[in-house]
Design a protein around this motif. Structure first.
Motif, PDB file in Angstrom:
ATOM      1  N   GLN A 105       0.830  -1.208   0.000  1.00  0.00           N
ATOM      2  CA  GLN A 105       0.000   0.000   0.000  1.00  0.00           C
ATOM      3  C   GLN A 105       0.861   1.254   0.000  1.00  0.00           C
ATOM      4  OE1 GLN A 105      -2.588  -0.467   3.372  1.00  0.00           O
ATOM      5  NE2 GLN A 105      -4.035  -1.720   2.221  1.00  0.00           N
ATOM      6  N   GLU A 106       2.083   1.128   0.496  1.00  0.00           N
ATOM      7  CA  GLU A 106       2.991   2.274   0.527  1.00  0.00           C
ATOM      8  C   GLU A 106       3.633   2.547  -0.830  1.00  0.00           C
ATOM      9  OE1 GLU A 106       3.475  -0.404   2.778  1.00  0.00           O
ATOM     10  OE2 GLU A 106       2.110   0.567   4.174  1.00  0.00           O
ATOM     11  N   GLY A 107       3.460   1.615  -1.775  1.00  0.00           N
ATOM     12  CA  GLY A 107       4.004   1.819  -3.106  1.00  0.00           C
ATOM     13  C   GLY A 107       5.285   1.073  -3.406  1.00  0.00           C
ATOM     14  N   SER A 108       5.892   0.442  -2.400  1.00  0.00           N
ATOM     15  CA  SER A 108       7.088  -0.345  -2.686  1.00  0.00           C
ATOM     16  C   SER A 108       6.659  -1.672  -3.312  1.00  0.00           C
ATOM     17  CB  SER A 108       7.897  -0.578  -1.412  1.00  0.00           C
ATOM     18  OG  SER A 108       7.134  -1.314  -0.477  1.00  0.00           O
ATOM     19  N   GLY A 109       7.587  -2.323  -3.961  1.00  0.00           N
ATOM     20  CA  GLY A 109       7.211  -3.549  -4.638  1.00  0.00           C
ATOM     21  C   GLY A 109       8.346  -4.538  -4.759  1.00  0.00           C
ATOM     22  N   HIS A 110       7.987  -5.704  -5.271  1.00  0.00           N
ATOM     23  CA  HIS A 110       8.923  -6.800  -5.465  1.00  0.00           C
ATOM     24  C   HIS A 110       8.353  -7.659  -6.583  1.00  0.00           C
ATOM     25  CE1 HIS A 110      12.075  -9.578  -4.385  1.00  0.00           C
ATOM     26  NE2 HIS A 110      11.223 -10.552  -4.126  1.00  0.00           N
ATOM     27  N   VAL A 111       9.216  -8.264  -7.388  1.00  0.00           N
ATOM     28  CA  VAL A 111       8.770  -9.129  -8.481  1.00  0.00           C
ATOM     29  C   VAL A 111       9.257 -10.546  -8.216  1.00  0.00           C
ATOM     30  CG1 VAL A 111       8.884  -9.569 -10.968  1.00  0.00           C
ATOM     31  CG2 VAL A 111       8.757  -7.222 -10.121  1.00  0.00           C
ATOM     32  N   VAL A 112       8.345 -11.497  -8.365  1.00  0.00           N
ATOM     33  CA  VAL A 112       8.643 -12.920  -8.198  1.00  0.00           C
ATOM     34  C   VAL A 112       8.201 -13.658  -9.454  1.00  0.00           C
ATOM     35  CG1 VAL A 112       8.466 -12.844  -5.675  1.00  0.00           C
ATOM     36  CG2 VAL A 112       6.433 -13.376  -7.053  1.00  0.00           C
ATOM     37  N   THR A 113       8.475 -14.935  -9.498  1.00  0.00           N
ATOM     38  CA  THR A 113       8.090 -15.764 -10.627  1.00  0.00           C
ATOM     39  C   THR A 113       7.118 -16.823 -10.141  1.00  0.00           C
ATOM     40  OG1 THR A 113      10.357 -15.501 -11.441  1.00  0.00           O
ATOM     41  CG2 THR A 113       8.992 -17.124 -12.554  1.00  0.00           C
ATOM     42  N   GLU A 114       6.024 -16.985 -10.864  1.00  0.00           N
ATOM     43  CA  GLU A 114       5.152 -18.123 -10.599  1.00  0.00           C
ATOM     44  C   GLU A 114       5.392 -19.149 -11.693  1.00  0.00           C
ATOM     45  OE1 GLU A 114       1.252 -17.352  -8.009  1.00  0.00           O
ATOM     46  OE2 GLU A 114       1.041 -16.706 -10.091  1.00  0.00           O
ATOM     47  N   LEU A 115       5.535 -20.405 -11.273  1.00  0.00           N
ATOM     48  CA  LEU A 115       5.809 -21.502 -12.188  1.00  0.00           C
ATOM     49  C   LEU A 115       4.711 -22.548 -12.049  1.00  0.00           C
ATOM     50  CD1 LEU A 115       9.608 -21.822 -11.342  1.00  0.00           C
ATOM     51  CD2 LEU A 115       8.536 -20.448 -13.142  1.00  0.00           C
ATOM     52  N   TRP A 116       4.327 -23.127 -13.168  1.00  0.00           N
ATOM     53  CA  TRP A 116       3.288 -24.145 -13.164  1.00  0.00           C
ATOM     54  C   TRP A 116       3.905 -25.483 -12.770  1.00  0.00           C
ATOM     55  CZ3 TRP A 116      -1.795 -23.844 -13.231  1.00  0.00           C
ATOM     56  CH2 TRP A 116      -2.537 -24.989 -13.485  1.00  0.00           C
ATOM     57  N   VAL A 117       3.437 -26.043 -11.660  1.00  0.00           N
ATOM     58  CA  VAL A 117       3.919 -27.355 -11.204  1.00  0.00           C
ATOM     59  C   VAL A 117       2.769 -28.344 -11.216  1.00  0.00           C
ATOM     60  CG1 VAL A 117       5.779 -26.379  -9.811  1.00  0.00           C
ATOM     61  CG2 VAL A 117       3.587 -26.901  -8.746  1.00  0.00           C
TER      62      VAL A 117
END
Length: 170
Positions: A105-117
């Protein structure tokens, strides 16, 4: 619905599969949590996290092998770039990958990967892998978790029901 960004028979993926840094791991069965955890860990061992030392954007795109060559020269990478590299690596196995942006909500972020298992106790499911921190998550019952699962559990304050698996452990 699962998808691929490129056909796994694409010549670029042939180059990735032939690269000695990952060749043996890319022979493991696709769509398996343990395979993707091992690939994520191997990638994590090859790179340094942080703001780019050169200060330049990657003009040639985010091709995994070129970025790993940059890493050998001391380049650093942000979460988005590392997640893109993992997505390419999984694509070379014929697996499915997508990037997920996590925003506060503060505007910071992070990027992750979703993988199909397909070993998650069901027909198949998206599972979140965070190559920036070399970790993936499951429930205390051993079910691998998606980003949406983690979000819901956090909203419900069920942090004790989440198990972090660091260092590529499966």
């Amino acid at each position: 619905i699962p998808y691929r960004c490129e056909d796994p028979s694409h010549p670029y993926y042939e180059r990735v599969r032939g690269d000695p840094r990952f060749a043996s791991l890319l022979q493991l069965p696709p769509h398996r949590t343990e395979t993707y955890a091992a690939l994520m860990h191997a990638l994590s061992d090859q790179i340094t996290r942080g703001h780019r030392t050169s200060g330049q954007r990657f003009a040639g795109g985010y091709h995994l092998l070129e970025r790993l060559d940059d890493a050998v020269r001391g380049e650093r990478f942000l979460c988005r770039e590392i997640s893109m590299m993992l997505a390419e690596l999984v694509g070379a196995t014929g697996g499915y990958a997508r990037l997920v942006a996590l925003l506060s909500q503060e505007g910071s972020g992070h990027v992750v990967t979703e993988l199909w298992v397909e070993d998650a106790g069901a027909v198949g499911r998206w599972v979140v892998f965070d190559p920036d921190y070399d970790v993936w998550f499951s429930s205390v019952n051993g079910i691998p978790l998606s980003a949406l699962d983690l979000h819901r559990m956090a909203l419900e304050r069920r942090f004790d029901a989440i198990v972090a698996h660091p260092g590529g452990s499966a």
